[in-house]
Scaffold this active site. Structure first.
Site, PDB file in Angstrom:
ATOM      1  N   SER A   1       5.737  36.232   0.993  1.00 29.07           N
ATOM      2  CA  SER A   1       5.956  36.935   2.263  1.00 29.07           C
ATOM      3  C   SER A   1       4.642  37.380   2.901  1.00 29.07           C
ATOM      4  O   SER A   1       4.650  38.029   3.949  1.00 29.07           O
ATOM      5  CB  SER A   1       6.870  38.145   2.043  1.00 29.07           C
TER       6      SER A   1
ATOM      7  N   HIS B   1      31.120  45.069  42.574  1.00 35.75           N
ATOM      8  CA  HIS B   1      31.374  43.623  42.595  1.00 35.75           C
ATOM      9  C   HIS B   1      30.281  42.883  43.373  1.00 35.75           C
ATOM     10  O   HIS B   1      30.540  41.838  43.962  1.00 35.75           O
ATOM     11  CB  HIS B   1      32.739  43.279  43.214  1.00 35.75           C
TER      12      HIS B   1
ATOM     13  N   LYS C   1       6.047  29.541  47.058  1.00 38.50           N
ATOM     14  CA  LYS C   1       6.774  30.353  46.086  1.00 38.50           C
ATOM     15  C   LYS C   1       5.975  31.488  45.466  1.00 38.50           C
ATOM     16  O   LYS C   1       4.799  31.344  45.169  1.00 38.50           O
ATOM     17  CB  LYS C   1       7.258  29.454  44.938  1.00 38.50           C
TER      18      LYS C   1
ATOM     19  N   GLU D   1      12.328  37.940  34.974  1.00 47.08           N
ATOM     20  CA  GLU D   1      13.182  36.899  34.373  1.00 47.08           C
ATOM     21  C   GLU D   1      12.928  36.791  32.867  1.00 47.08           C
ATOM     22  O   GLU D   1      13.862  36.619  32.078  1.00 47.08           O
ATOM     23  CB  GLU D   1      12.936  35.552  35.056  1.00 47.08           C
TER      24      GLU D   1
HETATM   25  N1  ARG Z   1       8.218  40.782  -0.397  1.00 41.82           N
HETATM   26  C1  ARG Z   1       9.295  41.566  -0.869  1.00 41.82           C
HETATM   27  C2  ARG Z   1      10.157  42.036   0.316  1.00 41.82           C
HETATM   28  O1  ARG Z   1       9.709  41.941   1.386  1.00 41.82           O
HETATM   29  C3  ARG Z   1       8.773  42.754  -1.605  1.00 41.82           C
HETATM   30  C4  ARG Z   1       9.669  43.274  -2.676  1.00 41.82           C
HETATM   31  C5  ARG Z   1       9.683  42.320  -3.790  1.00 41.82           C
HETATM   32  N2  ARG Z   1      10.442  42.804  -4.897  1.00 41.82           N
HETATM   33  C6  ARG Z   1      10.880  41.981  -5.807  1.00 41.82           C
HETATM   34  N3  ARG Z   1      11.552  42.493  -6.768  1.00 41.82           N
HETATM   35  N4  ARG Z   1      10.665  40.715  -5.747  1.00 41.82           N
HETATM   36  O2  ARG Z   1      11.254  42.458   0.148  1.00 41.82           O
END
Ligand code: ARG
Length: 480
Positions: free
Chosen positions: A23, A156, A283, A290
């Site tokens: 992540s 309306h 234009k 928008e």
């Molecule tokens: N990257 C994980 C999240 O965003 C962090 C927590 C990870 N915990 C675990 N037990 N793998 O949720």
């Protein structure tokens, strides 16, 4: 590939699996919150005798160094780490040695990420509140300047009754004020600290959760450790509130697009907030409005996405919850951008007041007032309604309006009409007499505005709940 675990594994993680699981690509923006939480966690561990003072000092210096280096650009958040938590801990240990390995005592990434996300969201709630304040103040200024700027009110999308620009904007003031109040509610409800929950069931170390909560500006700790790590309600509430903000911005945008059209011509959007066409030289398009209208969908999408992610999850933490981040960050960024740009567009908007008044005069917006005039002359309302209906038809046939008919023509339809009808159906009278609380009459509007002003002043003095206390701007652009 760098990860915090591996002891019980006999094989390397497959590369695709590692990447699918990681992540760091998006939780990197939590680095400040992650370090802030770790600083307090380490201080608490030392206070409780779990770490030595020297270890805490080494950790604190190390963490502050990492923070400064990431901020200055000297240290890059490397994507070879699984997530931001692993990155910070690994760099810390690299820099300070043994003490770094003790930081995670009594903590899990589950409560760590729960804390990081809550700290981050809390800042964005405060930021949103400040952006709403900006918007509200532009709306209120426009209201004060336009108590007698007449325009048609619509139902309306057909002209209905005359009103004023102040009154029309006043409806948006109410809408965004509710949004502002929602920020306070969310802040208050979410302001509890999840750290100290461990993986799910607390820990055997004598942690001081109250201390950690206080140091991080929370009211207290979350009272159930399972809930601590598995709750994303606050995020869902924030996304729901942002969805409502976007819905309001979208409606306002739609009206600005209509008002800016050649047919309405009520406003002119500033050149700085308009764009041109690559083919049609004449234009000037309302693209910002928008886009705000268009971006509403992705904020709703984030809400739906997170609700769906959470709905089947057993307690406590599940990796599904990592999916909260990308959509939530996108929604927060989108809503903040939309609020900022829309406010700028409103601030520079020009009103074509004569066109608005002219439009209010056409389309029989004074028909209800003409009927009310007859009621004052003793005609029952239902009969008056019928008479004015016939009068309107008469005008339509002759392409004219009630106020332009001669008294003779008027009397041809009802003998109750007198000279005073002209004043009674003038735009000014029609608006000025609408004095019911919440109505467009300037006196009623002044009263509403003075209430709004003192409420805004109270906000500035920090009378509101949590969100009023801190200013926005804690978050920096480089986070994205
Ligand atoms: N990257 C994980 C999240 O965003 C962090 C927590 C990870 N915990 C675990 N037990 N793998 O949720």
């Amino acid at each position: 590939m760098a990860q915090l675990w591996g002891g019980r594994f006999t094989k390397e993680t497959d590369k695709a699996v590692y990447e699918f699981n990681a992540s760091i690509g998006f939780d990197r923006r939590l680095f400040r919150q992650d370090i802030e939480g770790s600083l307090v966690h380490a201080a608490m561990l030392a206070k409780q005798g779990i770490l030595t003072e020297e270890e805490n000092e080494a950790i604190a210096n190390g963490l502050r160094g990492i923070l400064a280096d990431v901020e200055s650009g000297a240290l890059e958040i490397s994507e070879t780490y699984e997530d931001i938590h692993s990155f910070v801990e690994a760099v810390l240990t690299e820099r300070i040695g043994e003490a770094g390995k003790k930081l995670h005592t009594g903590r899990s990434r589950n409560d760590q990420v729960a804390l990081d996300m809550r700290l981050y969201t809390r800042e964005r709630v405060t930021e949103t509140a400040a952006l709403l304040d900006e918007l509200l103040s532009v709306i209120l200024d426009t209201m004060e300047e336009n108590l007698e700027t007449y325009m048609p009110g619509f139902t309306h999308l057909q002209k209905a009754q005359p009103t004023t620009l102040a009154h029309h904007y006043g409806a948006y003031f109410e809408m965004f004020r509710r949004d502002r109040l929602r920020m306070e509610d969310i802040y208050e409800r979410m302001n509890y600290c999840p750290l100290g929950a461990g993986a799910l069931a607390g820990t055997t170390y004598p942690l001081d959760r109250e201390y950690v909560a206080r140091e991080l500006g929370f009211v207290g700790p979350v009272m159930n450790s399972m809930d601590s790590v598995s709750d994303r309600d606050y995020l869902i509430e924030f996304l729901a509130a942002l969805s409502v903000v976007m819905m309001h911005l979208s409606r306002f945008s739609e009206e600005m697009i209509l008002w800016n059209s050649n047919e309405y011509g009520f406003v002119e959007i500033d050149d700085a907030y308009s764009t041109g066409s690559s083919i049609m030289p004449q234009k000037k398009n309302p693209d910002i409005a928008e886009l705000v209208r268009g971006k509403t969908g992705r904020v709703y999408g984030a809400l739906m996405s997170l609700l769906t992610t959470m709905k089947g999850l057993p307690l406590a933490y599940n990796k599904d919850m990592q999916e909260d981040k990308e959509v939530a960050f996108d929604a927060m960024d989108t809503a903040a951008d939309c609020l900022t740009l829309f406010t700028g567009m409103l601030r520079t908007l020009k009103f074509r007041k004569e066109r608005m008044a002219e439009s209010a005069m056409k389309g029989f917006t004074n028909a209800t007032d003409a009927a009310d005039y007859l009621v004052r002359k003793g005609v029952p309302f239902r009969d008056a309604h019928g008479i004015i209906g016939r009068l309107v038809l008469y005008c339509i046939d002759r392409d004219t309006s009630i106020d332009r008919l001669t008294l003779e023509e008027l009397r041809g339809i009802s003998d109750r009409f007198d000279e005073d009808i002209y004043e009674a159906v003038s735009l000014k009278t029609c608006v000025e007499n609408r004095l019911t609380t919440g109505g467009p009459g300037p006196e009623a509007m002044k009263q509403a505005i003075s209430g709004y002003r003192s409420w805004m002043e109270g906000k500035k003095k920090g009378e509101g709940k949590g969100t009023g206390r801190k200013g926005a701007g804690e978050r920096r652009r480089d986070e994205r």
